[in-house]
Write a protein that holds these residues in place. Structure first.
Motif, PDB file in Angstrom:
ATOM      1  N   TYR B  74       0.820  -1.202   0.000  1.00 37.98           N
ATOM      2  CA  TYR B  74       0.000   0.000   0.000  1.00 37.98           C
ATOM      3  C   TYR B  74       0.856   1.256   0.000  1.00 37.98           C
ATOM      4  O   TYR B  74       0.596   2.197  -0.748  1.00 37.98           O
ATOM      5  CB  TYR B  74      -0.943  -0.023   1.209  1.00 37.98           C
ATOM      6  N   VAL B  78       0.888   4.150  -2.915  1.00 37.01           N
ATOM      7  CA  VAL B  78       0.685   5.577  -2.669  1.00 37.01           C
ATOM      8  C   VAL B  78       1.898   6.385  -3.117  1.00 37.01           C
ATOM      9  O   VAL B  78       1.769   7.430  -3.764  1.00 37.01           O
ATOM     10  CB  VAL B  78       0.404   5.797  -1.164  1.00 37.01           C
ATOM     11  N   THR B 174      -6.264  -6.220  -5.042  1.00 37.66           N
ATOM     12  CA  THR B 174      -7.464  -5.636  -4.458  1.00 37.66           C
ATOM     13  C   THR B 174      -7.212  -4.236  -3.925  1.00 37.66           C
ATOM     14  O   THR B 174      -8.154  -3.454  -3.783  1.00 37.66           O
ATOM     15  CB  THR B 174      -8.005  -6.496  -3.295  1.00 37.66           C
ATOM     16  N   ILE B 175      -5.943  -3.891  -3.635  1.00 41.16           N
ATOM     17  CA  ILE B 175      -5.736  -2.570  -3.045  1.00 41.16           C
ATOM     18  C   ILE B 175      -5.741  -1.449  -4.072  1.00 41.16           C
ATOM     19  O   ILE B 175      -5.722  -0.275  -3.707  1.00 41.16           O
ATOM     20  CB  ILE B 175      -4.438  -2.517  -2.221  1.00 41.16           C
ATOM     21  N   SER B 177      -7.994  -0.391  -5.683  1.00 43.82           N
ATOM     22  CA  SER B 177      -9.203   0.407  -5.575  1.00 43.82           C
ATOM     23  C   SER B 177      -8.927   1.694  -4.806  1.00 43.82           C
ATOM     24  O   SER B 177      -9.614   2.699  -4.994  1.00 43.82           O
ATOM     25  CB  SER B 177     -10.289  -0.387  -4.851  1.00 43.82           C
ATOM     26  N   LEU B 178      -7.906   1.653  -3.947  1.00 45.46           N
ATOM     27  CA  LEU B 178      -7.635   2.802  -3.093  1.00 45.46           C
ATOM     28  C   LEU B 178      -7.029   3.976  -3.859  1.00 45.46           C
ATOM     29  O   LEU B 178      -6.948   5.081  -3.331  1.00 45.46           O
ATOM     30  CB  LEU B 178      -6.717   2.385  -1.943  1.00 45.46           C
ATOM     31  N   MET B 185     -13.374  -4.119  -5.880  1.00 45.12           N
ATOM     32  CA  MET B 185     -13.638  -3.442  -4.610  1.00 45.12           C
ATOM     33  C   MET B 185     -14.052  -1.991  -4.830  1.00 45.12           C
ATOM     34  O   MET B 185     -14.877  -1.450  -4.094  1.00 45.12           O
ATOM     35  CB  MET B 185     -12.393  -3.484  -3.702  1.00 45.12           C
TER      36      MET B 185
ATOM     37  N   PRO C  65      -8.345 -12.061   0.074  1.00 49.26           N
ATOM     38  CA  PRO C  65      -7.335 -11.002   0.178  1.00 49.26           C
ATOM     39  C   PRO C  65      -7.527 -10.190   1.455  1.00 49.26           C
ATOM     40  O   PRO C  65      -8.664  -9.986   1.896  1.00 49.26           O
ATOM     41  CB  PRO C  65      -7.590 -10.132  -1.053  1.00 49.26           C
ATOM     42  N   PHE C  67      -7.365  -7.097   2.214  1.00 54.52           N
ATOM     43  CA  PHE C  67      -8.170  -5.882   2.137  1.00 54.52           C
ATOM     44  C   PHE C  67      -9.648  -6.220   2.196  1.00 54.52           C
ATOM     45  O   PHE C  67     -10.433  -5.579   2.895  1.00 54.52           O
ATOM     46  CB  PHE C  67      -7.833  -5.121   0.853  1.00 54.52           C
ATOM     47  N   VAL C  68     -10.028  -7.241   1.469  1.00 48.40           N
ATOM     48  CA  VAL C  68     -11.423  -7.651   1.451  1.00 48.40           C
ATOM     49  C   VAL C  68     -11.853  -8.130   2.833  1.00 48.40           C
ATOM     50  O   VAL C  68     -12.925  -7.779   3.337  1.00 48.40           O
ATOM     51  CB  VAL C  68     -11.627  -8.767   0.404  1.00 48.40           C
ATOM     52  N   THR C 161      -0.671  -1.603   6.922  1.00 49.61           N
ATOM     53  CA  THR C 161      -0.829  -0.294   6.289  1.00 49.61           C
ATOM     54  C   THR C 161      -2.273  -0.070   5.860  1.00 49.61           C
ATOM     55  O   THR C 161      -2.731   1.059   5.750  1.00 49.61           O
ATOM     56  CB  THR C 161       0.056  -0.180   5.037  1.00 49.61           C
ATOM     57  N   LEU C 162      -3.017  -1.146   5.656  1.00 53.42           N
ATOM     58  CA  LEU C 162      -4.386  -0.996   5.173  1.00 53.42           C
ATOM     59  C   LEU C 162      -5.364  -0.561   6.254  1.00 53.42           C
ATOM     60  O   LEU C 162      -6.456  -0.088   5.944  1.00 53.42           O
ATOM     61  CB  LEU C 162      -4.862  -2.314   4.538  1.00 53.42           C
ATOM     62  N   MET C 172       0.605   4.936   8.733  1.00 52.17           N
ATOM     63  CA  MET C 172       0.171   5.280   7.386  1.00 52.17           C
ATOM     64  C   MET C 172      -0.841   6.427   7.415  1.00 52.17           C
ATOM     65  O   MET C 172      -0.748   7.400   6.660  1.00 52.17           O
ATOM     66  CB  MET C 172      -0.453   4.046   6.739  1.00 52.17           C
ATOM     67  N   LEU C 189       5.919  11.082   2.571  1.00 54.22           N
ATOM     68  CA  LEU C 189       5.642   9.719   2.133  1.00 54.22           C
ATOM     69  C   LEU C 189       6.920   8.908   1.990  1.00 54.22           C
ATOM     70  O   LEU C 189       6.957   7.715   2.300  1.00 54.22           O
ATOM     71  CB  LEU C 189       4.863   9.731   0.813  1.00 54.22           C
TER      72      LEU C 189
END
Lengths: 257, 233, 223
Positions: B74, B78, B174-175, B177-178, B185, C65, C67-68, C161-162, C172, C189
């Motif tokens: 992630y 970013v 899947t990430i 989407s962010l 997602m 996953p 995140f899901v 981090t999510l 984060m 960052l």
């Protein structure tokens, strides 16, 4: 009779770190002759063979193949310079090597192994490579295993395939590095038989071996290496029946059964 | 409580929007394919650097692997999307913006190149020295040896591990989407904003991914069993 | 560069606060993962009627996953189960569940790899099943899987981090807050990424050293 020896080994020195393994080895191998190199473990036999095709570049001394130095050449300005890797590779084509561990490439069939270098290095057309490759396989009596993978073959079969692979490059000389040392006794004979036939056909060979019987019957000359120098050399009859040096006598006594 | 349970298992809403959601899934697949190509090629390059003759090359390869293997997906995503364009913009003195898809491919591709590099390196170093000696003895160039002797064997040995890495990578998509890549997602969150009914949608997404990955990883497991037996025969 | 000082060093309190939340969540998640993994593994191996359920759960936690899973645990579970009640709890719970799936498999492989002779020797000496398990089998399993377990901790840290997405104030999310305030993302960052990379690198290094130590001391094949 060709005056220039097929292979001339001139004053080879090689050290690994502080250990000096070869301390000035020189001899000639004439066309069609078989030279056996014998000696105890650690005498430098295998290192010597690996120096002949620059798998290990010697620290000093030179290897000549039909008069041409393997390690260096004279450039346009008459200066002697070391050869590039590409040039050394080109000269390696003329030497066929058979290793103790066979070293067949496991992801190719026997035939695949045999034709790989002719096609990729000598740039032979595929059809010709296959034709000659099959001939070589026939010579070592492995033609019926041409499409097998190395993993399914016995040690003796793998080594014979390896010999065919080396022959397929039509080398000027064949180098055997303890070719039968990894084989069970029953399988040794089939490989020695092939080597005997090659010698009879006039192949130029340097054979590093423990097989004294073979060395005695097949060689034209025998070289006894001890601690990195040639302790004694001569015709097989002289070496085996009338050894002059004490060390050679000691060495041979281990093989008297 | 059971009302909520009923709601989340009422997947009719999920089914209703299946067209959009399927589109999203295809985006996941696209990101995966592109990022996987990047990961494989960059990973192979880094692995070859790690076994290079010159120590600066080895150092660069090791640095690459350690940075990307240890970086969370992630934060990389970013950083690539927000920082990298600015840095490039400073160098070429123009305003640069990355399309989210591009950022996703670069970020995931480079992160996973670290893992692939390690797998490649382990595979390369596992090739018996004798194979290479034989190649050299026949006068094959180092390049020829690499492509005809080393890499085919590396691929054979490392295939199961590589397949597992691919599955991880697919899960990682899947990430995206962010950063507003319209994957599954992302579309789910869009629908939730419209319909205000998160339960069935998140549940549906979880079940969908679960089934897909279950299928893929079971397949890989069965394949790897047979493959390992064949290779190590 | 003066910017670094202004944007990163002067804000280190904010970042450190975030880092401490990250460490907290990861630590709790890790404990949950080890305990959960062990429980799932034991049920799968030894409680026959519940075996299919255990296998299903293990597969589910592994294959979905992160995140899901995170979104699902954070937004759906509270409605159904009433738990987790805070996003902080949702964070460590989701991370822990995912890793418990992996660890369950790691433990299972480890248990099955303990040579039969070990148990034979224990039983012959008169030890009971539970004794054999806790004194002979599990110690060997834990020693042999120590590197995998440490590796799972790095996975947890990387996935953490999510949790910024579900508004947990971790490193984060703190760095994103700073970016929103100052509109200058480069230094903030990059520093954040560097902190995460360094943190994970240190954990891996520790894992490697641990594996070497164990290998030398016990001669065990650490994976």
């Amino acid at each position: 009779m060709n005056d220039v020896p097929r292979i001339r080994i001139a004053d080879i020195h090689k050290s690994f770190g502080p250990l000096e393994v070869l301390r000035g080895v020189s001899f000639d191998v004439h066309r069609g002759s078989v030279v056996s190199v014998v000696g105890a473990s650690g005498s430098g036999k295998s290192t010597l063979l690996r120096c002949v095709n620059h798998l290990e570049p010697p620290d000093s001394g030179e290897i000549f193949i039909e008069g041409e130095s393997l390690g260096s050449r004279v450039d346009e300005r008459g200066q002697r310079r070391p050869r590039s890797l590409a040039e050394i590779n080109a000269m390696r084509r003329e030497l066929g090597v058979v290793f103790q561990q066979f070293n067949l490439w496991p992801h190719m069939t026997v035939l695949g192994n045999v034709i790989e270098a002719p096609i990729r290095v000598r740039k032979m057309p595929r059809k010709d490579a296959i034709a000659y490759g099959e001939e070589c396989l026939r010579r070592v009596k492995m033609i019926d295993k041409a499409n097998e993978y190395p993993a399914r073959l016995s040690g003796g079969q793998q080594q014979r395939a390896a010999i065919a692979r080396a022959l397929a490059m039509r080398p000027k000389a064949m180098l055997f590095d303890e070719a039968t040392s990894s084989l069970d006794p029953e399988l040794t004979d089939e490989v020695l038989g092939v080597m005997r036939e090659l010698a009879a056909d006039g192949t130029t060979m340097i054979v590093v071996t423990h097989e004294m019987g073979f060395a005695r019957e097949v060689s034209d000359r025998v070289i006894f290496l001890h601690q990195g120098v040639i302790e004694e050399e001569g015709a097989p009859a002289d070496i085996f029946d009338a050894p002059k040096s004490e060390r050679l006598r000691q060495f041979l006594s281990k093989y008297r059964k | 409580m059971s009302d909520a349970l009923k709601q989340s298992l009422d997947l009719s809403m999920f089914w209703e929007y299946r067209a959009i959601l399927l589109q999203g899934l295809i985006f996941n697949a696209l990101v995966f394919l592109c990022a996987a190509s990047v990961a494989l090629s960059v990973g192979l390059g880094a692995a070859l650097l790690r076994i290079n003759r010159f120590w600066p090359m080895r150092w660069i390869g090791t640095l690459h692997v350690e940075v990307f293997r240890n970086a969370p997906d992630y934060i990389m995503l970013v950083w690539v999307h927000f920082v990298l364009p600015l840095l490039i913009g400073m160098v070429i003195r123009r305003r640069v913006e990355f399309h989210p898809f591009v950022s996703a491919v670069i970020a995931l591709g480079f992160v996973y190149s670290g893992y692939f590099a390690e797998a490649f390196r382990a595979g390369i170093q596992a090739i018996p020295q004798g194979n290479l000696d034989a190649g050299r003895a026949f006068g094959m160039s180092e390049r020829l040896i690499l492509w005809r002797i080393t890499l085919p064997q590396v691929v054979r040995r490392m295939l199961p591990e590589a397949l597992n890495l691919f599955i991880s990578m697919f899960k990682a998509t899947t990430i995206v989407s962010l950063i507003a890549v319209p994957d599954l997602m992302y579309n789910v969150s869009m629908v939730i904003q419209q319909e205000m009914r998160p339960l069935p949608l998140y549940t549906g997404a979880a079940i969908t991914y679960f089934l897909i990955i279950l299928l893929l990883s079971s397949g890989v497991r069965v394949f790897s069993e047979r493959w390992r037996r064949k290779i190590l025969a | 560069m003066g910017n670094w000082e202004r944007l990163v060093w002067n804000q280190r309190d904010v970042l450190l606060a975030g880092l401490s939340v990250t460490v907290e969540v990861c630590a709790i998640a890790f404990v949950a993962a080890v305990v959960g993994g062990l429980v799932l593994c034991l049920i799968r191996l030894y409680v026959a009627p519940l075996r299919p359920l255990a296998i299903l759960l293990i597969e589910f936690f592994r294959d979905t996953p992160i995140f899901v899973q995170l979104m699902w645990v954070a937004y759906v579970w509270p409605e159904i189960f009433g738990f987790p009640n805070t996003f902080f709890n949702a964070g460590w719970l989701a991370l822990g569940l995912q890793s418990s799936g992996y660890l369950a498999e790691t433990f299972r492989a480890g248990i099955e790899a303990v040579p039969r002779g070990q148990r034979d020797a224990a039983f012959s000496a008169g030890m009971s099943q539970p004794q054999t398990f806790t004194r002979i089998v599990m110690p060997q399993v834990l020693l042999a899987s120590a590197p995998s377990i440490v590796n799972q901790f790095t996975v947890i840290v990387k996935s953490s981090t999510l949790i910024s997405v579900i508004t947990v104030p971790d490193l984060m999310s703190q760095s994103q807050k700073l970016v929103n305030v100052w509109y200058e993302p480069i230094e903030i960052l990059t520093a954040t990424a560097a902190i995460y990379i360094a943190f994970v690198f240190l954990i891996s290094l520790t894992g490697k050293l641990l594996a070497d130590r164990l290998r030398r001391r016990y001669g065990l094949a650490a994976s």
